[in-house]
Design a protein around this motif. Structure first.
Motif, mmCIF file in Angstrom:
data_model
loop_
_atom_site.group_PDB
_atom_site.id
_atom_site.type_symbol
_atom_site.label_atom_id
_atom_site.label_comp_id
_atom_site.label_asym_id
_atom_site.label_seq_id
_atom_site.Cartn_x
_atom_site.Cartn_y
_atom_site.Cartn_z
ATOM 1 N N LEU A 1 0.993 -1.430 -0.347
ATOM 2 C CA LEU A 1 -0.166 0.058 -0.063
ATOM 3 C C LEU A 1 1.086 1.034 -0.002
ATOM 4 O O LEU A 1 1.857 1.311 0.568
ATOM 5 C CB LEU A 1 -0.635 0.218 1.031
ATOM 6 C CG LEU A 1 -1.854 -0.950 1.197
ATOM 7 C CD1 LEU A 1 -2.202 -0.935 2.719
ATOM 8 C CD2 LEU A 1 -3.136 -1.441 0.422
ATOM 9 N N LYS A 2 0.678 1.917 -1.082
ATOM 10 C CA LYS A 2 1.007 3.374 -0.161
ATOM 11 C C LYS A 2 0.947 4.245 0.325
ATOM 12 O O LYS A 2 -1.020 4.667 0.054
ATOM 13 C CB LYS A 2 1.491 4.047 -2.643
ATOM 14 C CG LYS A 2 2.541 5.165 -2.392
ATOM 15 C CD LYS A 2 2.267 6.241 -3.413
ATOM 16 C CE LYS A 2 3.389 7.118 -4.013
ATOM 17 N NZ LYS A 2 3.292 7.438 -5.182
ATOM 18 N N ARG A 3 1.467 4.982 1.369
ATOM 19 C CA ARG A 3 1.038 6.058 2.385
ATOM 20 C C ARG A 3 0.478 7.359 1.329
ATOM 21 O O ARG A 3 1.264 7.128 0.717
ATOM 22 C CB ARG A 3 1.525 6.095 3.210
ATOM 23 C CG ARG A 3 1.934 5.040 4.212
ATOM 24 C CD ARG A 3 0.657 4.299 5.173
ATOM 25 N NE ARG A 3 0.622 3.128 5.843
ATOM 26 C CZ ARG A 3 -0.067 2.890 6.423
ATOM 27 N NH1 ARG A 3 -0.881 3.586 5.898
ATOM 28 N NH2 ARG A 3 -0.147 1.376 7.046
ATOM 29 N N PHE B 1 4.868 8.051 7.425
ATOM 30 C CA PHE B 1 5.665 7.533 6.156
ATOM 31 C C PHE B 1 4.695 7.714 4.993
ATOM 32 O O PHE B 1 4.992 7.239 4.264
ATOM 33 C CB PHE B 1 5.543 5.996 6.531
ATOM 34 C CG PHE B 1 6.239 5.462 7.788
ATOM 35 C CD1 PHE B 1 7.645 5.494 8.402
ATOM 36 C CD2 PHE B 1 5.478 4.730 8.256
ATOM 37 C CE1 PHE B 1 7.914 4.662 9.960
ATOM 38 C CE2 PHE B 1 5.658 4.910 10.655
ATOM 39 C CZ PHE B 1 7.163 4.826 10.510
ATOM 40 N N PRO B 2 5.309 9.405 5.027
ATOM 41 C CA PRO B 2 4.953 9.767 3.968
ATOM 42 C C PRO B 2 5.093 9.394 2.319
ATOM 43 O O PRO B 2 7.136 9.260 2.148
ATOM 44 C CB PRO B 2 5.043 11.834 3.628
ATOM 45 C CG PRO B 2 6.750 11.525 4.096
ATOM 46 C CD PRO B 2 6.171 10.239 5.334
ATOM 47 N N THR C 1 -3.965 5.465 2.394
ATOM 48 C CA THR C 1 -3.741 5.036 1.586
ATOM 49 C C THR C 1 -4.240 5.673 0.115
ATOM 50 O O THR C 1 -5.547 5.642 -0.109
ATOM 51 C CB THR C 1 -3.775 3.651 1.266
ATOM 52 O OG1 THR C 1 -4.576 3.159 1.512
ATOM 53 C CG2 THR C 1 -2.610 3.014 2.591
ATOM 54 N N THR C 2 -2.961 5.398 -1.363
ATOM 55 C CA THR C 2 -3.493 5.738 -2.038
ATOM 56 C C THR C 2 -3.085 5.008 -2.934
ATOM 57 O O THR C 2 -3.459 5.174 -4.620
ATOM 58 C CB THR C 2 -3.311 7.428 -2.742
ATOM 59 O OG1 THR C 2 -1.472 7.341 -2.687
ATOM 60 C CG2 THR C 2 -2.788 8.256 -1.376
ATOM 61 N N GLU C 3 -2.998 3.545 -3.253
ATOM 62 C CA GLU C 3 -2.519 3.328 -3.752
ATOM 63 C C GLU C 3 -2.351 1.718 -3.089
ATOM 64 O O GLU C 3 -2.193 1.470 -2.153
ATOM 65 C CB GLU C 3 -1.524 3.612 -4.518
ATOM 66 C CG GLU C 3 -1.564 2.888 -6.321
ATOM 67 C CD GLU C 3 0.355 3.263 -7.059
ATOM 68 O OE1 GLU C 3 0.593 2.591 -7.951
ATOM 69 O OE2 GLU C 3 0.454 4.055 -7.003
#
Length: 396
Positions: A49-51, A57-58, A246-248
């Motif tokens: 997952l992308k934060r 954890f940007p 999450t964005t992705e």
């Protein structure tokens, strides 16, 4: 700056002291696939997952996970599990409590039989509930079971599956929102579905404590995170990021993610770099599952990175087992600056054994600096050879 001397592993943090950090769980989820990456073939993928840019954890790719909540320790869980697992307390003692605790075993897991018998939820269970709850919040994956007696099918059988299909897509989103707003709702979801979190399929993988330096990572942003690994029977039919934390999301093999890192298409923090390099040792999900089942009974040790700057201004992350890791390091101390070491980087490289990585401007140089010649404790597997990654025929 403080000077450090070559030494072996630091002492475990005393469990009787208050910890100036938050406790958390993370879940490495492997699912069968036909993923391949430039000649390195893997029959499984991992969920990444992308934060968000505003997270702790940007913009980093991580495994699902988050902070422990009081709801994960609610005594009601003991009663709920007892409905589906006969003699649940005995099961916890036999399956989750270690027979003996080594010198470097994590102090989070004290196998407290007395408190368990009085109805308290031990950390061995609470951290697993947290990992499964957070995975549901962040990805929609729901790892529950109504048949927890997994040993009847063999010690290393892969039985875990996502049961989100029991709910409509709309119901999944409704419950995710409820659980996100109130962690107690995860218990209510399990009651609604007549199931319990599949804690039996989660195996201890590792434990990471973020370092603390003034101006770098404050104590209230530190996380003591237990990483679990879970192998699924089949690839879940649907996953979705939450668009809040999450964005992705990506299903990728460890090799594919390392390729993305090399191509600067994925940002990792050091734990994810090292864990991906360790996961490269497994190309078959059955072998990964065998390893986590056999190793999990040995327990885990907390890995707290100790960052130093060499005489020639190289920043190096040292980990327990490295010859330069300080014996007397107190993990709860917030350092006022990055300690110095009275060695050049080339001189430091001569110290053996190693478990270290240098911070560099390029992903390739970072991976080239990663070295683990130390014999890791508690059956932990080392990082895969760096050359196995650099030899990939990627389209960089």
């Amino acid at each position: 700056m403080t000077s450090v001397h070559a030494g072996r592993i630091g002492k475990a943090f005393c469990s009787g002291k208050a910890r100036p950090w938050r406790e958390a769980s993370s879940l490495i989820i492997a699912a069968p696939s036909n993923a391949s990456s430039s000649g390195i073939i893997s029959d499984y993928s991992l969920l990444y997952l992308k934060r968000t840019s505003g997270s702790s954890f940007p913009n980093a790719y991580v495994y699902p996970g988050g902070a422990l909540d009081n709801a994960d320790r609610n005594p009601k869980w003991i009663l709920q599990f007892s409905k589906y697992c006969k003699n649940f307390i005995s099961c916890v003692i036999n399956d989750f409590f270690l027979k003996s605790i080594g010198k470097y075993q994590s102090d989070l897991f004290l196998s407290d039989t007395t408190s368990l018998k009085k109805g308290a939820v031990p950390n061995e269970i609470a951290f697993r509930i947290c990992a499964i709850r957070e995975a549901f919040e962040e990805s929609g994956l729901l790892l529950l079971t109504s048949d927890p007696v997994w040993k009847k099918q063999g010690f290393t059988d892969i039985r875990c599956k996502c049961v989100a299909s029991l709910l409509s897509n709309q119901q999944v989103e409704v419950w995710r929102k409820k659980v996100r707003e109130n962690a107690e709702e995860f218990f209510n979801l399990c009651v609604f579905l007549n199931m319990v979190p599949d804690i039996w399929s989660l195996k201890e993988w590792s434990q990471w404590l973020t370092p603390a330096f003034s101006g770098f990572m404050k104590s209230n942003k530190r996380f003591d995170t237990v990483f679990y690994c879970c192998c699924l029977r089949e690839m879940p039919s649907s996953v979705s990021y939450d668009a809040i934390e999450t964005t992705e999301y990506l299903w990728k093999s460890p090799a594919q993610m390392i390729e993305m890192f090399l191509a600067k298409k994925a940002h990792f923090f050091p734990p994810q770099i090292i864990e991906n390099m360790r996961l490269l040792n497994f190309t078959a999900i059955e072998k990964l599952n065998e390893y986590i089942c056999e190793r999990s009974s040995l327990g885990i040790e907390r890995w707290t990175p100790y960052i130093v700057v060499t005489k020639d201004s190289m920043h190096v992350e040292l980990l327990p087992g490295d010859a330069a890791y300080p014996e007397d390091f107190n993990e709860s101390t917030e350092l006022t600056g990055i300690p110095s070491i009275d060695l050049t980087y080339e001189q430091l490289k001569s110290l053996q054994p190693t478990f270290r990585m240098r911070f560099t401007l390029t992903p390739k140089d970072t991976l080239m600096s990663l070295s683990c010649t130390a014999k890791l404790k508690l059956g932990q597997i080392s990082t895969a050879p760096i050359q196995s990654v650099l030899n990939m025929q990627s389209s960089l």
